[in-house]
Design an enzyme around this catalytic site. Structure first.
Site, PDB file in Angstrom:
ATOM      1  N   GLU A   1       0.818  -1.204   0.000  1.00  0.00           N
ATOM      2  CA  GLU A   1       0.000   0.000   0.000  1.00  0.00           C
ATOM      3  C   GLU A   1       0.859   1.264   0.000  1.00  0.00           C
ATOM      4  O   GLU A   1       0.527   2.252  -0.653  1.00  0.00           O
ATOM      5  CB  GLU A   1      -0.951   0.011   1.203  1.00  0.00           C
TER       6      GLU A   1
ATOM      7  N   CYS B   1     -13.973   1.544 -13.645  1.00  0.00           N
ATOM      8  CA  CYS B   1     -14.494   2.884 -13.362  1.00  0.00           C
ATOM      9  C   CYS B   1     -13.332   3.879 -13.320  1.00  0.00           C
ATOM     10  O   CYS B   1     -13.077   4.544 -12.323  1.00  0.00           O
ATOM     11  CB  CYS B   1     -15.250   2.886 -12.034  1.00  0.00           C
TER      12      CYS B   1
ATOM     13  N   CYS C   1     -18.584   1.131 -18.583  1.00  0.00           N
ATOM     14  CA  CYS C   1     -19.846   0.995 -17.841  1.00  0.00           C
ATOM     15  C   CYS C   1     -20.603  -0.281 -18.211  1.00  0.00           C
ATOM     16  O   CYS C   1     -21.341  -0.831 -17.388  1.00  0.00           O
ATOM     17  CB  CYS C   1     -20.734   2.216 -18.088  1.00  0.00           C
TER      18      CYS C   1
ATOM     19  N   CYS D   1     -19.480  -2.999 -15.930  1.00  0.00           N
ATOM     20  CA  CYS D   1     -19.486  -2.679 -14.500  1.00  0.00           C
ATOM     21  C   CYS D   1     -20.531  -3.507 -13.762  1.00  0.00           C
ATOM     22  O   CYS D   1     -21.706  -3.535 -14.153  1.00  0.00           O
ATOM     23  CB  CYS D   1     -19.764  -1.190 -14.303  1.00  0.00           C
TER      24      CYS D   1
ATOM     25  N   CYS E   1     -25.857   2.860 -10.401  1.00  0.00           N
ATOM     26  CA  CYS E   1     -25.032   4.045 -10.659  1.00  0.00           C
ATOM     27  C   CYS E   1     -25.891   5.234 -11.094  1.00  0.00           C
ATOM     28  O   CYS E   1     -26.457   5.238 -12.188  1.00  0.00           O
ATOM     29  CB  CYS E   1     -23.981   3.737 -11.725  1.00  0.00           C
TER      30      CYS E   1
END
Length: 507
Positions: free
Chosen positions: A134, A288, A295, A298, A304
């Site tokens: 991370e 995204c 889309c 998705c 959405c």
């Protein structure tokens, strides 16, 4: 003209969202109860206001931004989003080294206590791996991080191994990733945890006490490694949430950021918090995306609002969310770097072998920009300067720091301008001039560098092979590469007019 030597500290950049702390052991409902109730009372206007063109009147725009954050996800949408994202993630997650888990080796007939201890040890190993990944992934592309992560874990496979490393070793391993303060924080954090004699922190509140760990990293470690039901919010999550809820408010605004954390906390799956958080980030990283989102693929497109708005109004696009924030303008500065090559013999540089000379490198201060890293002697300017002024400043630096004062104690074999290039930091656009100064010391290296004032600085005299193998920053390595290429091609008698402009390089 104000002159600032290169060792002066420069502004650094934060690597975490600075947001409200989250109590990692609490449930989502308990987390909501800790939110200031005034945060919600201010959100009372125009709940169903429609998103329109960005040129709408300011008063209407402000009302819409408030309305954007007013409502949470419905219970039905929450369950649908959780199920859809986890199913999609199970099928489509990228195979990344920090996501792989080792299987425990204890047999079923083993002692329950042994099994528990082994599981705890495995959780700590995974927490360490998640932490390293991370931190590396902040401001850095995944494909770049993979090789660095594998090399890091091979050298320091556990927190205990890392705690025994030196800052110089860590910086060398980190070289090329940029934002070197991240590496220093990793080392300081490892030393702090091991010195405390405790196990790896497993709650957000405990993790936040470790140097360099902010809300996002704490949430990632706690949820992924220790299954704590806590949210994460990074740039990818902000983008996904902003589109799911059609939030047009400024994503950098403090109040807006707090509300993104609230929305993310509502969605976290209580049974698979780590996987869900990773699925949310994975969606933002792969489908995204900022431009040209996919889309049609998705898994949560039916929930959405941004997609629904774009279908109902041709003037609205999914990519309108979140609001585009104008980046702070980069500061321009200038630097002159002198690669000092000290030769054992007073003769033409072209006739020397690589074993006859050494390069002078200095270690930067422990604080500030590029802290603790090695570089060639340089001076940073607040405005552009001509060759004569740049050389004068370098001469002052070499005389003050190393008593290099030709022709008194050394002679100049050659001094040539190599070239220039632009190096871009996150907040600084720096034009760097590079010259090569070949010197012969009259009294020998030991006589010159035994001066007490020189001993207060950390410096090295290295041959070319040693310099090539060092973990140098990308800018310093660029300088050295330019010098090596210049020497191979042979110096020009008129190097100033023939200097080459090189393309910009990124940190």
């Amino acid at each position: 003209m104000v002159v600032v030597l290169s060792h002066s500290p420069l502004p650094t950049r934060d690597f975490e969202f600075q947001t409200a702390l989250i109590s990692s052991g609490s449930s989502t409902r308990a987390y909501f109860n800790k939110i200031n109730p005034n945060l919600i009372s201010n959100l009372s206007m125009a709940k169903n206001t429609k998103v329109r063109n960005t040129k709408r009147p300011q008063s209407i725009k402000q009302e819409e931004e408030i309305a954007d954050m007013e409502d949470l996800f419905s219970e039905g949408d929450t369950h649908k989003i959780r199920a859809s994202l986890l199913d999609w993630y199970d099928e489509n997650q990228r195979d990344l080294p920090w996501r792989r888990r080792r299987r425990t080796t204890t047999t079923k007939s083993g002692n329950d206590k042994d099994v528990k201890e082994e599981e705890e040890e495995e959780d700590e190993k995974r927490a360490y791996g998640v932490w390293v990944s991370e931190v590396m992934l902040q401001q850095t592309r995944v494909q770049t991080v993979i090789d660095y992560y594998n090399r890091w874990m091979q050298k320091w496979p556990t927190l205990q191994h890392l705690s025994q490393a030196s800052l110089e070793e860590v910086n060398e391993m980190w070289a090329g990733l940029g934002y070197y303060r991240r590496a220093r924080f990793l080392l300081e954090g490892a030393k702090m945890i091991v010195a405390g004699g405790s196990e790896f922190p497993n709650t957000v509140s405990a993790l936040r006490k470790v140097p360099g760990i902010g809300d996002y990293t704490a949430g990632a470690i706690a949820s992924i490694a220790f299954k704590q039901v806590v949210p994460v919010v990074d740039g990818n999550v902000v983008r996904v949430l902003a589109r799911l809820k059609a939030i047009s408010a400024n994503p950098k605004d403090r109040l807006t950021v707090k509300n993104f954390w609230k929305l993310a906390a509502q969605l976290v799956d209580p049974l698979r918090p780590g996987d869900f958080n990773q699925s949310l980030m994975e969606l933002g990283a792969t489908l995204c995306i900022p431009l040209n989102p996919n889309c049609t693929s998705c898994p949560v497109s039916s929930q959405c609002r941004a997609l629904r708005n774009s279908r109902n109004d041709e003037s609205v696009m999914v990519t309108d969310y979140p609001m585009k924030v104008v980046k702070a303008k980069q500061r321009n500065d200038f630097s002159t770097v002198c690669v000092v090559e000290i030769s054992a013999a007073s003769r033409d540089r072209s006739q020397q072998s690589k074993f006859d000379s050494r390069f002078l490198l200095l270690k930067r201060p422990a604080e500030g920009l590029l802290a603790g890293l090695w570089e060639f002697p340089c001076v940073t300017l607040d405005e552009e300067a001509d060759l004569s002024m740049r050389r004068k400043l370098i001469d002052q630096l070499l005389k003050k720091s190393f008593r290099l004062d030709p022709p008194k104690n050394c002679s100049i074999i050659s001094r040539e301008l190599v070239g220039e290039f632009v190096h871009v930091f996150s907040h600084i656009r720096r034009k760097i001039y590079v010259e090569l100064l070949a010197l012969h010391l009259k009294g020998g290296m030991h006589d010159l560098f035994k001066d007490d004032s020189v001993k207060t600085m950390e410096w090295k005299l290295l041959d070319s092979e040693s310099v090539s193998s060092m973990g140098l920053t990308s800018a310093v390595r660029k300088v050295y590469s330019m010098v090596q290429k210049f020497k191979q091609n042979g110096s020009s008698s008129n190097s100033i007019r023939s200097r080459k402009r090189l393309k910009c390089s990124q940190t």
